[in-house]
Design an enzyme around this catalytic site. Structure first.
Site, PDB file in Angstrom:
ATOM      1  N   TYR A  78       0.844  -1.190   0.000  1.00 49.41           N
ATOM      2  CA  TYR A  78       0.000   0.000   0.000  1.00 49.41           C
ATOM      3  C   TYR A  78       0.878   1.237   0.000  1.00 49.41           C
ATOM      4  O   TYR A  78       2.059   1.197   0.343  1.00 49.41           O
ATOM      5  CB  TYR A  78      -0.972   0.015   1.189  1.00 49.41           C
ATOM      6  CG  TYR A  78      -0.308   0.274   2.517  1.00 49.41           C
ATOM      7  CD1 TYR A  78      -0.196   1.564   3.018  1.00 49.41           C
ATOM      8  CD2 TYR A  78       0.217  -0.766   3.277  1.00 49.41           C
ATOM      9  CE1 TYR A  78       0.421   1.809   4.231  1.00 49.41           C
ATOM     10  CE2 TYR A  78       0.825  -0.534   4.485  1.00 49.41           C
ATOM     11  CZ  TYR A  78       0.929   0.754   4.957  1.00 49.41           C
ATOM     12  OH  TYR A  78       1.550   0.994   6.155  1.00 49.41           O
ATOM     13  N   CYS A  79       0.261   2.337  -0.445  1.00 46.52           N
ATOM     14  CA  CYS A  79       0.896   3.648  -0.384  1.00 46.52           C
ATOM     15  C   CYS A  79      -0.160   4.629   0.126  1.00 46.52           C
ATOM     16  O   CYS A  79      -1.077   4.217   0.831  1.00 46.52           O
ATOM     17  CB  CYS A  79       1.467   4.053  -1.746  1.00 46.52           C
ATOM     18  SG  CYS A  79       0.219   4.233  -3.034  1.00 46.52           S
ATOM     19  N   LYS A  80      -0.086   5.883  -0.248  1.00 42.16           N
ATOM     20  CA  LYS A  80      -1.058   6.871   0.225  1.00 42.16           C
ATOM     21  C   LYS A  80      -2.435   6.655  -0.387  1.00 42.16           C
ATOM     22  O   LYS A  80      -3.428   6.575   0.318  1.00 42.16           O
ATOM     23  CB  LYS A  80      -0.556   8.285  -0.067  1.00 42.16           C
ATOM     24  CG  LYS A  80      -1.494   9.379   0.398  1.00 42.16           C
ATOM     25  CD  LYS A  80      -0.878  10.739   0.196  1.00 42.16           C
ATOM     26  CE  LYS A  80      -1.825  11.894   0.451  1.00 42.16           C
ATOM     27  NZ  LYS A  80      -2.708  11.821   1.574  1.00 42.16           N
ATOM     28  N   SER A  82      -2.819   4.561  -3.601  1.00 40.10           N
ATOM     29  CA  SER A  82      -2.706   3.307  -4.358  1.00 40.10           C
ATOM     30  C   SER A  82      -1.944   3.390  -5.666  1.00 40.10           C
ATOM     31  O   SER A  82      -1.701   2.368  -6.293  1.00 40.10           O
ATOM     32  CB  SER A  82      -4.052   2.596  -4.562  1.00 40.10           C
ATOM     33  OG  SER A  82      -4.896   3.266  -5.469  1.00 40.10           O
ATOM     34  N   PHE A 107      -3.432   3.945   2.090  1.00 49.78           N
ATOM     35  CA  PHE A 107      -3.494   4.324   3.501  1.00 49.78           C
ATOM     36  C   PHE A 107      -4.662   5.268   3.766  1.00 49.78           C
ATOM     37  O   PHE A 107      -5.341   5.150   4.784  1.00 49.78           O
ATOM     38  CB  PHE A 107      -2.169   4.974   3.926  1.00 49.78           C
ATOM     39  CG  PHE A 107      -2.155   5.404   5.357  1.00 49.78           C
ATOM     40  CD1 PHE A 107      -1.884   4.488   6.366  1.00 49.78           C
ATOM     41  CD2 PHE A 107      -2.420   6.716   5.719  1.00 49.78           C
ATOM     42  CE1 PHE A 107      -1.876   4.870   7.704  1.00 49.78           C
ATOM     43  CE2 PHE A 107      -2.418   7.108   7.043  1.00 49.78           C
ATOM     44  CZ  PHE A 107      -2.143   6.191   8.039  1.00 49.78           C
TER      45      PHE A 107
END
Length: 126
Positions: A78-80, A82, A107
C-alpha cells in the site's frame, strides 16, 4: 509521451487490487505487508505490522533480502492512495513474484474507514 497517471492506470489494469474490507483478510494471509511510501509518511502512521520499503528501493530490498526472495511469498502493498503501490506491485510481478496484492485507495482509504493505524511513540524526556 506517457504521464505518471498513464503508467499508474496501466499498472492497475495488470495487478490485483483489493478493497479495504478485503485487505484485512489479505493481510492476515500475507507473509509480508509493505508500506511503499516515503519514510516520513510511514513515521506519521502506518498499518499495524507493515514494514517500510520505499517505492524507490523496492526492487533492491527484495533482491538483497533472503527472506523476501521466494517468489511464492504472499505480499500486500500500500501507499497513500494506491498509485505507487500499483507500480510497485507491477514491478514485483515483473520480477516473478506470484502473489502480490495492492490495497485500493491505500493508507488514506484505510484510515478513512476507521481501520487501525500504528503510530510511533514519542519519547518522553521527563
Amino acid at each position: 509521451m506517457k504521464t505518471a497517471h498513464d503508467l499508474v492506470a496501466a499498472a492497475k489494469s495488470r495487478v490485483q487490487e483489493v478493497s479495504v474490507d478485503q485487505a484485512e483478510e489479505a493481510i492476515r494471509d500475507a507473509d509480508v505487508l509493505v508500506d511503499v511510501r516515503e519514510a516520513d509518511e510511514y513515521a506519521v502512521g502506518h498499518l499495524p505490522g507493515a514494514v517500510h520499503i520505499s517505492r524507490g528501493m523496492l526492487e533492491f530490498k527484495f533482491s538483497a533480502n533472503p527472506a523476501l526472495q521466494s517468489r511464492d511469498l504472499h505480499i500486500v502493498l500500500y501507499c497513500k492512495t494506491s498509485g505507487r503501490a500499483a507500480l510497485a506491485a507491477l514491478a514485483l510481478h515483473d520480477m516473478g513474484y506470484l502473489n502480490v496484492k495492492s490495497i485500493l485507495g491505500g493508507f488514506d482509504a484505510w484510515a478513512a474507514a476507521g481501520k487501525p493505524v500504528a503510530k510511533p511513540e514519542t519519547p518522553s524526556f521527563e
